[in-house]
Design an enzyme around this catalytic site. Structure first.
Site, PDB file in Angstrom:
ATOM      1  N   ASP A   1      52.487  37.520  74.002  1.00 57.82           N
ATOM      2  CA  ASP A   1      53.176  37.951  75.217  1.00 57.82           C
ATOM      3  C   ASP A   1      53.357  39.466  75.247  1.00 57.82           C
ATOM      4  O   ASP A   1      53.219  40.154  74.231  1.00 57.82           O
ATOM      5  CB  ASP A   1      54.546  37.259  75.273  1.00 57.82           C
ATOM      6  CG  ASP A   1      54.965  36.928  76.697  1.00 57.82           C
ATOM      7  OD1 ASP A   1      54.469  37.597  77.624  1.00 57.82           O
ATOM      8  OD2 ASP A   1      55.778  36.010  76.868  1.00 57.82           O
TER       9      ASP A   1
ATOM     10  N   ASP B   1      54.140  33.425  85.557  1.00 53.35           N
ATOM     11  CA  ASP B   1      55.419  32.796  85.226  1.00 53.35           C
ATOM     12  C   ASP B   1      55.906  31.915  86.361  1.00 53.35           C
ATOM     13  O   ASP B   1      56.897  31.201  86.211  1.00 53.35           O
ATOM     14  CB  ASP B   1      56.478  33.866  84.917  1.00 53.35           C
ATOM     15  CG  ASP B   1      56.478  34.233  83.438  1.00 53.35           C
ATOM     16  OD1 ASP B   1      55.784  33.557  82.660  1.00 53.35           O
ATOM     17  OD2 ASP B   1      57.175  35.201  83.063  1.00 53.35           O
TER      18      ASP B   1
HETATM   19  C1  GLA Z   1      57.479  35.540  79.294  1.00 49.22           C
HETATM   20  C2  GLA Z   1      56.423  34.443  79.378  1.00 49.22           C
HETATM   21  C3  GLA Z   1      57.112  33.100  79.393  1.00 49.22           C
HETATM   22  C4  GLA Z   1      57.930  32.938  78.149  1.00 49.22           C
HETATM   23  C5  GLA Z   1      58.929  34.079  78.040  1.00 49.22           C
HETATM   24  C6  GLA Z   1      59.648  34.057  76.708  1.00 49.22           C
HETATM   25  O1  GLA Z   1      58.217  35.614  80.465  1.00 49.22           O
HETATM   26  O2  GLA Z   1      55.598  34.619  80.469  1.00 49.22           O
HETATM   27  O3  GLA Z   1      56.161  32.062  79.493  1.00 49.22           O
HETATM   28  O4  GLA Z   1      57.086  32.925  77.020  1.00 49.22           O
HETATM   29  O5  GLA Z   1      58.301  35.338  78.168  1.00 49.22           O
HETATM   30  O6  GLA Z   1      60.557  35.074  76.582  1.00 49.22           O
END
Ligand code: GLA
Length: 730
Positions: A477, A547
């Site tokens: 990420d 997301d």
């Molecule tokens: C980001 C990712 C999510 C999740 C969060 C965790 O927003 O896109 O899918 O993994 O971080 O903090």
């Protein structure tokens, strides 16, 4: 594919399956663009294409009289400050302070294959399946050389292009601007299509006519960003999904970039794509080289679907390296939306147990497993298991593996929390201007990935964990963008290099991890799809698309992503309803219709399922196994145009032999029945003469399915309704 070179006339042409790209050295030595489009016969006299009559207020190089101004000629690598007043593709500052740059032809060579770009992702191919033309230009004002490389590939319409700058002089110069891609046209009768959006709203395709002046988008965020994507299409105004001339450009890069399309005063178009010159300046000492990222270009006379198909195929064959790229990915369940930070080993094991009973194949433990991280205020950088929360982690993973499940883990390697052991030890590793204000996002700071010791630390820490624990997948990420871009490790004169060096550091970490763990499946992520680009796909065969896990919202996101990127690279999951981002509730069928079009998985608390939900999920798992080969390897078509002004969308996958088809049609928002237009799903890409049979037993010829289509008015008459049609030819 072929490369044609005529040394006497200094004419060069690249031939792909269906296109010709031609260049010629002009009277004043500049490399000029002759044409790019459908195939031509290069033995014809094309010299008129690189001649321009006198134009007012357009200066010409000495010896050219009043014609052939660089301001009107189509260039391959436009210089700066020497007669071309349009946007430029290269600018090199000399020790005397001058940035005037005029690259002129010096030599060329042609060879089989193509070399890798040091430290950068780039397309690759077997020596026998690809040829490269390298044209060397020399800056009249400094002697610095630009090596322009063009590669063509067997069975492809994609051309890969990059530029290497070599400082053969005895003084240090500064590269202030270097575009990977330039394409000049003598008209501007185009629509510009490009993906735009925001967090949880990525890659919605915008289409607009070109207008005089500069149309520009890009990123200064240090990564590609959610807002735009480093690619665009110039389409003939009448071009549609299945017809018309279209040109695509895509940058293989994950950092700040710019895409500039200029319609000049003579109604010509200049398109540029490359590293964003904003906050970029690269010192090139005598003997040193600099490589631009690679750009991919593609032409199709058969509309956007054909362009996308070329791009998908090229990315699959020549960009993605992972051994996973053609493999069916394990169906995963990710605990993020199920638990957020609130979990322990029992909860995770319970999810795993339930997952195994449903046919799910991998558990991914998301954020919150390390350091003291129970919210997003701390611990990034401390990649050590929180044993208070998870007990004996190795034993937990073993128990999960014993259920028949693979195990995956979330990391955010490039980040650091102020509240962390790492920060206590190495505050100087933060990207910031020492002693001055710095910006926080999601309460976190960024590691200076341009520093070797930072990359070393991350490699050792992550690799250490991977050696100790059986981790088969990583979700990588990146939840904020770069600010206060300054490295305490570099001298003043090199601060313009930090953003690019950061990206190179990220690439290096990926490379080292993959060298050490070649089978590791990495899923890229950046707050969803904030770094969805061909650069990342070189390392990670899939990227979490957004997301926004609401299936309805995912329609334009996934269709927009498909403009360049293959479906097998799109992370897509079934999530809970009411959806956490939008509050919307849609059926499981609808959620699966979208998730099955990507890597497929679950992002909800499966331990809370009812017996009915268990049954539905088992059916979806079976559907994944039935359709995924087609989704991964079939040719993808967007079909929405067939629906006219209805609130519907559709797409399909067709197998290479055109024997098998999966189509999905969705209605986003219904209108009262009596007001609804009729809806017909019109297919594309089928064999007109073959007879295709639906699962309900109905049969139609390919010609009928493509030209008339199937009526889906009733099936698509409710909000968020969908229909999935699987057809087989006899
Ligand atoms: C980001 C990712 C999510 C999740 C969060 C965790 O927003 O896109 O899918 O993994 O971080 O903090």
């Amino acid at each position: 594919m072929a490369i044609i070179c005529n040394e006497a006339t200094k004419f060069f042409a690249l031939e792909t399956m269906n296109s010709t790209y031609a260049m010629q050295v002009g009277n004043s030595g500049e490399l000029l663009h002759v044409c790019y489009g459908g195939k031509i016969d290069c033995t014809d006299d094309l010299s008129a294409l690189t001649q321009r009559p006198d134009r007012a207020f357009s200066p010409s190089p000495a010896g050219q009289g009043r014609s052939n101004s660089l301001n009107v000629l189509p260039a391959e690598l436009a210089g700066f400050g020497s007669g071309d007043f349009r946007m430029t593709a290269c600018r090199v500052k000399k020790a005397n302070g001058s940035s005037v740059t005029a690259p002129v032809y010096k030599s060329f060579r042609v060879y089989d294959g193509k070399p890798a770009l040091p430290g950068l992702p780039a397309s690759f191919a077997a020596e026998t399946a690809c040829r490269t033309l390298e044209i060397t230009l020399e800056d009249l004002f400094s002697g610095v050389e630009f090596l322009l490389s063009f590669s063509v590939f067997d069975n492809s319409d994609v051309i890969a292009r990059s530029v290497k700058v070599v400082n053969n002089t005895s003084e240090t110069v500064e590269i202030e601007n270097l575009m990977s891609f330039q394409l000049d046209f003598d008209h501007a009768d185009f629509d510009l299509l490009y993906p735009q959006g925001n967090w949880a709203y990525e890659r919605h395709i915008e289409r607009m006519p070109l207008h005089p002046g500069i149309q520009s988008f890009g990123s200064v965020r240090g990564s590609t960003g959610h807002q735009y994507n480093p690619g665009f299409v110039l389409a003939a105004k009448t071009a549609s999904e299945n017809s018309g001339e279209v040109y695509g450009a895509l940058l293989v890069y994950s950092g700040s970039y710019t895409a500039d399309i200029q319609v000049d005063a003579f109604s010509g178009t200049r398109a540029l794509l490359g590293i964003n010159p904003e906050n970029f300046c690269w010192q090139l000492t005598p003997g040193a080289e600099f490589h631009s990222p690679e750009a991919l270009l593609c032409y199709s006379a058969e509309g956007l679907n054909a362009l996308s198909a070329q791009s998908h195929k090229f990315i699959m064959e020549h960009i993605i390296r992972s051994p996973w790229k053609h493999a069916k990915r394990p169906i995963l369940v990710n605990n993020w939306e199920a638990t957020y930070f609130d979990f322990d080993d029992n909860k995770i094991y319970a999810i795993a147990e339930k997952a195994a009973s449903l046919g799910i194949e991998m558990l991914v433990l998301d954020d919150g497993w390390f350091g003291e991280r129970n919210d997003d205020n701390s611990s990034l950088g401390d990649w050590f298991v929180n044993t208070d929360k998870l007990g004996d982690f190795a034993a937990l993973v073993k128990r999960i593996n014993a259920l028949g499940l693979k195990f995956g883990l979330w990391f955010e390697p490039e980040m650091i929390s102020e509240k962390s052991k790492l920060y206590e030890k190495h505050p100087e590793w933060v990207l910031c201007v020492p002693g001055k204000r710095r910006s926080y996002a999601r309460n976190q700071l960024i590691l200076d990935m341009s520093r070797k010791e930072v990359v070393d630390y991350l490699f050792e820490t992550i690799a250490g964990l991977l050696k100790e624990i059986h981790i088969e997948y990583i979700k990588w990420d990146m939840n904020r963008n770069l600010t206060e871009i300054f490295s305490a490790a570099l001298p003043a004169g090199q601060q313009g290099e930090v953003a690019h060096r950061y990206v190179m550091g990220v690439y290096e970490l990926h490379e080292r991890l993959l060298q050490a763990f070649p089978d590791l499946l990495i899923e890229g992520c950046s707050g969803g799809g904030g770094r969805f680009d061909a650069g990342m796909l070189y390392y990670a065969p899939q990227i979490w698309c957004s997301d926004d896990s609401d299936a309805l919202e995912r329609i334009p996101i996934q269709l927009g992503t498909s403009l360049f990127y293959p479906c097998s690279s799109m992370g897509a999951h079934v999530s809970v309803c009411p959806n956490h981002q939008t509050g919307r509730s849609v059926s499981y069928d609808f959620r699966a219709a979208l998730a099955l079009g990507g890597t497929f998985g679950y992002e909800l608390d499966i331990t809370k399922f009812t017996a009915e939900e268990d049954r539905i999920i088992r059916e979806q798992v079976a559907a994944y196994h039935k359709y995924n080969d087609l989704v991964r390897e079939g040719r993808f078509f967007r079909l929405s145009e067939g629906f006219g002004r209805t609130n519907c969308a559709a797409w399909c996958w067709v197998s290479d032999d055109r024997q098998e088809v999966l189509a999905v049609a969705v209605c986003k928002q219904a209108r009262p029945c009596s007001q609804e237009p009729f809806k017909r799903l019109r297919f594309a890409g089928l064999d007109a003469g073959k007879v295709y049979t639906l699962e309900d037993g109905r049969s139609f010829h390919g010609s009928t399915l493509m030209n008339t289509g199937i009526d889906v008015t009733v099936a698509l008459s409710k909000d968020a309704s969908c229909v999935m049609l699987y057809l087989k030819a006899k």
